[in-house]
Scaffold this motif. Structure first.
Motif, short mmCIF file in Angstrom:
data_model
loop_
_atom_site.label_atom_id
_atom_site.label_comp_id
_atom_site.label_asym_id
_atom_site.label_seq_id
_atom_site.Cartn_x
_atom_site.Cartn_y
_atom_site.Cartn_z
N ASN A 45 0.82 -1.21 0.00
CA ASN A 45 0.00 0.00 0.00
C ASN A 45 0.85 1.27 0.00
OD1 ASN A 45 0.96 0.17 2.62
ND2 ASN A 45 -1.02 -0.19 3.59
N MET A 46 2.16 1.09 0.01
CA MET A 46 3.13 2.19 -0.07
C MET A 46 2.99 3.17 1.09
SD MET A 46 4.60 1.19 -2.69
CE MET A 46 4.17 -0.09 -3.81
N LYS A 47 2.51 2.68 2.24
CA LYS A 47 2.32 3.57 3.38
C LYS A 47 3.16 3.19 4.58
CE LYS A 47 -2.19 4.98 1.90
NZ LYS A 47 -3.59 5.03 2.08
N THR A 48 3.59 1.93 4.69
CA THR A 48 4.37 1.51 5.84
C THR A 48 5.64 0.78 5.40
OG1 THR A 48 3.16 -0.57 6.02
CG2 THR A 48 2.34 1.28 7.33
N LEU A 49 6.63 0.82 6.28
CA LEU A 49 7.92 0.18 6.05
C LEU A 49 8.23 -0.71 7.24
CD1 LEU A 49 9.86 3.43 5.12
CD2 LEU A 49 9.03 1.76 3.50
N LYS A 50 8.85 -1.85 6.99
CA LYS A 50 9.31 -2.72 8.06
C LYS A 50 10.81 -2.85 7.94
CE LYS A 50 5.17 -5.57 7.75
NZ LYS A 50 4.68 -6.91 7.41
N ILE A 51 11.53 -2.57 9.03
CA ILE A 51 12.98 -2.69 9.04
C ILE A 51 13.34 -4.02 9.68
CG2 ILE A 51 15.11 -1.70 9.92
CD1 ILE A 51 13.63 1.03 9.87
N ILE A 52 14.22 -4.80 9.03
CA ILE A 52 14.57 -6.14 9.48
C ILE A 52 16.07 -6.25 9.65
CG2 ILE A 52 14.48 -8.60 8.88
CD1 ILE A 52 11.97 -7.91 7.22
N GLY A 53 16.50 -6.98 10.68
CA GLY A 53 17.92 -7.21 10.90
C GLY A 53 18.56 -6.09 11.71
N ARG A 54 19.88 -6.10 11.71
CA ARG A 54 20.61 -5.06 12.44
C ARG A 54 20.29 -3.71 11.82
NH1 ARG A 54 25.84 -6.70 15.11
NH2 ARG A 54 25.97 -4.45 15.06
N SER A 55 20.03 -2.73 12.67
CA SER A 55 19.67 -1.42 12.15
C SER A 55 20.16 -0.31 13.07
CB SER A 55 18.15 -1.31 11.97
OG SER A 55 17.52 -1.38 13.23
N LYS A 56 20.20 0.85 12.49
CA LYS A 56 20.54 2.07 13.22
C LYS A 56 19.54 3.12 12.78
CE LYS A 56 24.06 5.66 13.37
NZ LYS A 56 25.31 6.12 12.78
N THR A 57 19.00 3.85 13.76
CA THR A 57 18.00 4.87 13.46
C THR A 57 18.42 6.20 14.07
OG1 THR A 57 16.26 3.20 13.49
CG2 THR A 57 15.56 5.49 13.69
N GLU A 58 18.29 7.24 13.26
CA GLU A 58 18.58 8.61 13.72
C GLU A 58 17.31 9.42 13.61
OE1 GLU A 58 21.69 9.98 11.15
OE2 GLU A 58 23.09 8.45 11.82
N LEU A 59 16.88 10.04 14.73
CA LEU A 59 15.69 10.87 14.74
C LEU A 59 16.11 12.33 14.83
CD1 LEU A 59 13.51 8.83 17.24
CD2 LEU A 59 13.28 8.91 14.76
N TYR A 60 15.39 13.20 14.12
CA TYR A 60 15.71 14.62 14.10
C TYR A 60 14.45 15.43 14.35
CZ TYR A 60 19.86 12.88 11.78
OH TYR A 60 21.01 12.19 11.49
N SER A 61 14.65 16.61 14.90
CA SER A 61 13.51 17.51 15.03
C SER A 61 13.26 18.11 13.65
CB SER A 61 13.79 18.59 16.07
OG SER A 61 14.92 19.34 15.69
N LYS A 62 12.05 18.50 13.38
CA LYS A 62 11.69 19.04 12.06
C LYS A 62 12.64 20.14 11.63
CE LYS A 62 7.53 17.52 10.53
NZ LYS A 62 7.34 16.98 9.26
N GLY A 63 13.12 20.04 10.39
CA GLY A 63 13.95 21.09 9.82
C GLY A 63 15.38 21.11 10.33
N ASN A 64 15.80 20.13 11.14
CA ASN A 64 17.13 20.15 11.73
C ASN A 64 18.01 19.07 11.12
OD1 ASN A 64 19.18 20.94 13.40
ND2 ASN A 64 18.45 19.80 15.18
N PHE A 65 17.85 18.83 9.79
CA PHE A 65 18.61 17.77 9.14
C PHE A 65 18.81 18.13 7.68
CE2 PHE A 65 18.47 13.74 6.73
CZ PHE A 65 19.66 13.22 7.17
N ASP A 66 20.02 18.00 7.21
CA ASP A 66 20.29 18.35 5.81
C ASP A 66 21.22 17.31 5.18
OD1 ASP A 66 20.13 19.83 3.48
OD2 ASP A 66 21.88 21.03 3.98
N GLY A 67 21.07 16.04 5.53
CA GLY A 67 21.93 15.00 4.99
C GLY A 67 21.50 14.53 3.62
N LYS A 68 22.42 13.91 2.92
CA LYS A 68 22.13 13.34 1.59
C LYS A 68 22.24 11.84 1.68
CE LYS A 68 23.64 17.30 -1.02
NZ LYS A 68 24.47 17.80 -2.09
N LEU A 69 21.55 11.15 0.79
CA LEU A 69 21.61 9.69 0.74
C LEU A 69 22.98 9.23 0.33
CD1 LEU A 69 18.27 8.55 -0.86
CD2 LEU A 69 19.06 8.12 1.41
#
Length: 193
Positions: free
Chosen positions: A169-193
């Motif tokens: 449905n292109m609305k949810t994602l499931k992350i599997i395996g070892r992972s790392k997550t970075e959370l940011y406050s709105k507008g406080n991130f300017d990284g590139k893929l």
């Protein structure tokens, strides 16, 4: 002199008989060879492709489409190898996911699509997904992202994992395996893929 002529005639006759025998034996040995070569060649046809569009429809509406600049089709394995791809997923006539990839395959029998090498997905809401490989089987199947999966929603979250499932449905994602997550406050991130 008479003995010489008889000897020459015998030798010449043996050579002629040997050539005729070799010609007949070659014909018998290779009797079906040409037929087999032509038969097998027909089964292993390849077709070079330029500017190909593959689409899948669901209930008379377009579900997804892929456009390839070039590639080739292997008739024996019923697989299209595609290069420089651009594609879209649709929901109710609107594009909900776009993708680009430098290489992919499409299996005719199973409708399975695999994207390799420099593949990038962009959701309608701005979520970006990059991975080494994406696999989906069309219809109502989920998309599997594998190998160095990075998911980013600009200004909010960035995840790194081994594998992820992008639901149909292109609305949810499931992350599997070892992972790392970075959370940011709105507008406080300017990284590139």
């Amino acid at each position: 002199m008479q003995k010489r002529k008889i000897a020459y005639i015998v030798i010449l006759s043996l050579i002629v008989i040997g050539c005729v025998w070799a010609f007949i034996a070659a014909g018998v040995i290779t009797k079906n060879f040409k037929k087999e070569v032509l038969k097998n060649a027909g089964e292993q046809q390849e077709l070079n492709i330029k500017n190909l569009i593959i689409t899948e429809t669901k209930n008379d509406s377009k579900y997804w489409e892929l456009y390839a600049e070039s590639g080739y089709y292997d008739n024996k394995n019923k697989v299209a190898i595609l290069y420089d791809l651009v594609g879209n997923f649709y929901d109710k006539g609107e594009v909900v996911l776009s993708m680009v990839s430098t290489k992919g395959t499409f299996e005719e029998d199973t409708k399975k699509v695999i994207l390799y090498d420099d593949t990038y997905f962009l959701y309608k809401d701005g979520t970006e997904v990059k991975a080494d490989r994406f696999v989906w089987k069309g219809k109502d199947e989920d998309i599997t992202a594998q190998g160095d999966v990075m998911i980013r929603r600009m200004g909010e979250i960035k995840t790194f994992s081994d594998k992820a499932i992008l639901t149909n449905n292109m609305k949810t994602l499931k992350i599997i395996g070892r992972s790392k997550t970075e959370l940011y406050s709105k507008g406080n991130f300017d990284g590139k893929l």
